[in-house]
Write a protein that holds these residues in place. Structure first.
Motif, mmCIF file in Angstrom:
data_model
loop_
_atom_site.group_PDB
_atom_site.id
_atom_site.type_symbol
_atom_site.label_atom_id
_atom_site.label_comp_id
_atom_site.label_asym_id
_atom_site.label_seq_id
_atom_site.Cartn_x
_atom_site.Cartn_y
_atom_site.Cartn_z
ATOM 1 N N ARG A 1 51.434 -33.571 50.299
ATOM 2 C CA ARG A 1 50.242 -34.658 50.113
ATOM 3 C C ARG A 1 49.875 -34.894 48.686
ATOM 4 O O ARG A 1 50.093 -33.908 47.687
ATOM 5 N N THR A 2 49.140 -35.834 48.329
ATOM 6 C CA THR A 2 48.636 -36.156 47.077
ATOM 7 C C THR A 2 47.312 -35.596 46.807
ATOM 8 O O THR A 2 46.551 -36.065 47.714
ATOM 9 N N VAL A 3 47.260 -34.638 46.079
ATOM 10 C CA VAL A 3 45.651 -34.117 46.043
ATOM 11 C C VAL A 3 44.865 -34.299 44.817
ATOM 12 O O VAL A 3 45.493 -34.195 43.615
ATOM 13 N N ILE A 4 43.656 -34.965 44.943
ATOM 14 C CA ILE A 4 42.851 -35.167 43.818
ATOM 15 C C ILE A 4 41.723 -34.120 43.892
ATOM 16 O O ILE A 4 40.982 -33.840 44.766
ATOM 17 N N VAL A 5 41.678 -33.255 42.687
ATOM 18 C CA VAL A 5 40.907 -32.164 42.386
ATOM 19 C C VAL A 5 39.659 -32.630 41.529
ATOM 20 O O VAL A 5 40.195 -33.119 40.296
ATOM 21 N N VAL A 6 38.573 -32.703 41.999
ATOM 22 C CA VAL A 6 37.450 -33.320 41.222
ATOM 23 C C VAL A 6 36.425 -32.347 40.804
ATOM 24 O O VAL A 6 36.108 -31.347 41.546
ATOM 25 N N ASP A 7 35.847 -32.422 39.432
ATOM 26 C CA ASP A 7 34.807 -31.511 38.926
ATOM 27 C C ASP A 7 33.989 -32.556 38.242
ATOM 28 O O ASP A 7 34.317 -33.753 38.132
ATOM 29 N N ASP A 8 32.517 -32.045 37.982
ATOM 30 C CA ASP A 8 31.625 -33.018 37.297
ATOM 31 C C ASP A 8 31.942 -33.143 35.887
ATOM 32 O O ASP A 8 31.575 -34.096 35.315
ATOM 33 N N GLY A 9 32.732 -32.461 35.124
ATOM 34 C CA GLY A 9 32.827 -32.349 33.857
ATOM 35 C C GLY A 9 34.046 -31.414 33.670
ATOM 36 O O GLY A 9 34.273 -30.380 34.202
ATOM 37 N N LEU A 10 34.780 -31.621 32.367
ATOM 38 C CA LEU A 10 35.819 -30.822 31.961
ATOM 39 C C LEU A 10 35.593 -30.299 30.465
ATOM 40 O O LEU A 10 35.835 -31.109 29.674
ATOM 41 N N ILE B 1 49.343 -33.508 42.306
ATOM 42 C CA ILE B 1 48.015 -32.949 41.916
ATOM 43 C C ILE B 1 47.576 -33.833 40.707
ATOM 44 O O ILE B 1 48.134 -33.676 39.712
ATOM 45 N N ILE B 2 46.474 -34.495 40.953
ATOM 46 C CA ILE B 2 45.735 -35.162 39.824
ATOM 47 C C ILE B 2 44.432 -34.291 39.801
ATOM 48 O O ILE B 2 43.551 -34.303 40.571
ATOM 49 N N ALA B 3 44.307 -33.922 38.412
ATOM 50 C CA ALA B 3 42.954 -33.444 38.086
ATOM 51 C C ALA B 3 41.901 -34.551 37.861
ATOM 52 O O ALA B 3 42.308 -35.517 36.925
ATOM 53 N N ALA B 4 40.714 -34.695 38.080
ATOM 54 C CA ALA B 4 39.908 -35.879 37.948
ATOM 55 C C ALA B 4 38.281 -35.212 37.641
ATOM 56 O O ALA B 4 37.921 -34.502 38.253
#
Length: 230
Positions: free
Chosen positions: A126-135, A156-159
């Motif tokens: 799968r295409t997985v988008i991993v989300v945080d509120d800021g980096l 894997i997409i970090a976002a």
């Protein structure tokens, strides 16, 4: 200094607008990093029409300066350390192990609280988008990316809505891509770019995940299909 986002809801919608190019098949999955990343991920998942789940990772804070990350741990026993920072501050291994044990207990508690009896999502292919509120340092996101690799997702997409330029560049090397809606310089910190950066609570995270799974929210959650804070 002007704020970029009013709150995490607005930030999530702005981030989702940049992620439409990843909607290529029905294999998309959005994972939020608790706590603050989950309400952002909820907006991303709703906008993209993708399922939402949680990626459990805990930051390892420097003793006495807990907001400063010396590493992170993720489910499955993975630990990622910022060796340069540890050497610079002279942090002994004993203290690192003590912090790790404490955060492992919290990781297990959150696993039970947030997931309950729901099975973990299938990630393979799968295409997985991993989300945080800021980096900021990116330690938590780097740990999440490393943990997810072992499950063999296709991408894997970090976002995040906002991130430090160097951190986003490092995550582009670790993940298949890193999408940030804004990379202000100087960065200051994640909270500096939100007008409302109130801490996200455990019950709020649980409600969002229950609603995303189509379950009735507990403890006064909002109506199904709507954010519990709306």
């Amino acid at each position: 200094m002007a704020h970029i986002f009013n709150d995490r809801r607005e930030a999530g919608r702005a981030l989702a607008a940049l992620l439409h190019s990843w909607i290529t098949t029905d294999d998309l999955l959005v994972l939020g990093l608790p706590r603050g990343g989950v309400p952002v991920a909820w907006e991303v998942a709703r906008t993209l029409g993708a399922p939402l789940d949680v990626c459990l990772v805990r930051k390892l804070g420097v003793p006495g300066h807990e907001e400063l990350a010396m590493g992170a741990i993720a489910s499955g026993g993975l630990r990622v350390l910022n060796d340069a920072l540890i050497q610079q501050l002279g942090i002994p291994e004993r203290l690192i192990d003590d912090v790790t044990r404490r955060e492992e207990k919290e990781l297990q508690r959150r696993e039970r609280m947030f997931r309950g009896d729901r099975p973990e999502p299938v990630l393979s292919g799968r295409t997985v988008i991993v989300v945080d509120d800021g980096l900021a340092t990116g330690a938590t996101m780097l740990a999440a990316v490393a943990a997810l690799r072992s499950a063999h997702p296709a991408r894997i997409i970090a976002a995040a809505p906002v991130g430090a330029t160097d951190t986003c560049a490092a995550l582009r090397r670790a993940a298949d891509d890193c999408i940030c809606a804004a990379t202000p310089e100087p960065f200051y910190g994640v909270g500096a770019w939100y007008l409302d950066f109130e801490q996200t609570s455990d019950p709020e995270v649980r409600k969002i995940l229950q609603q995303a799974a189509g379950q009735p929210a507990t403890h006064g959650g909002g109506a199904r299909g709507r954010p519990p804070w709306s």
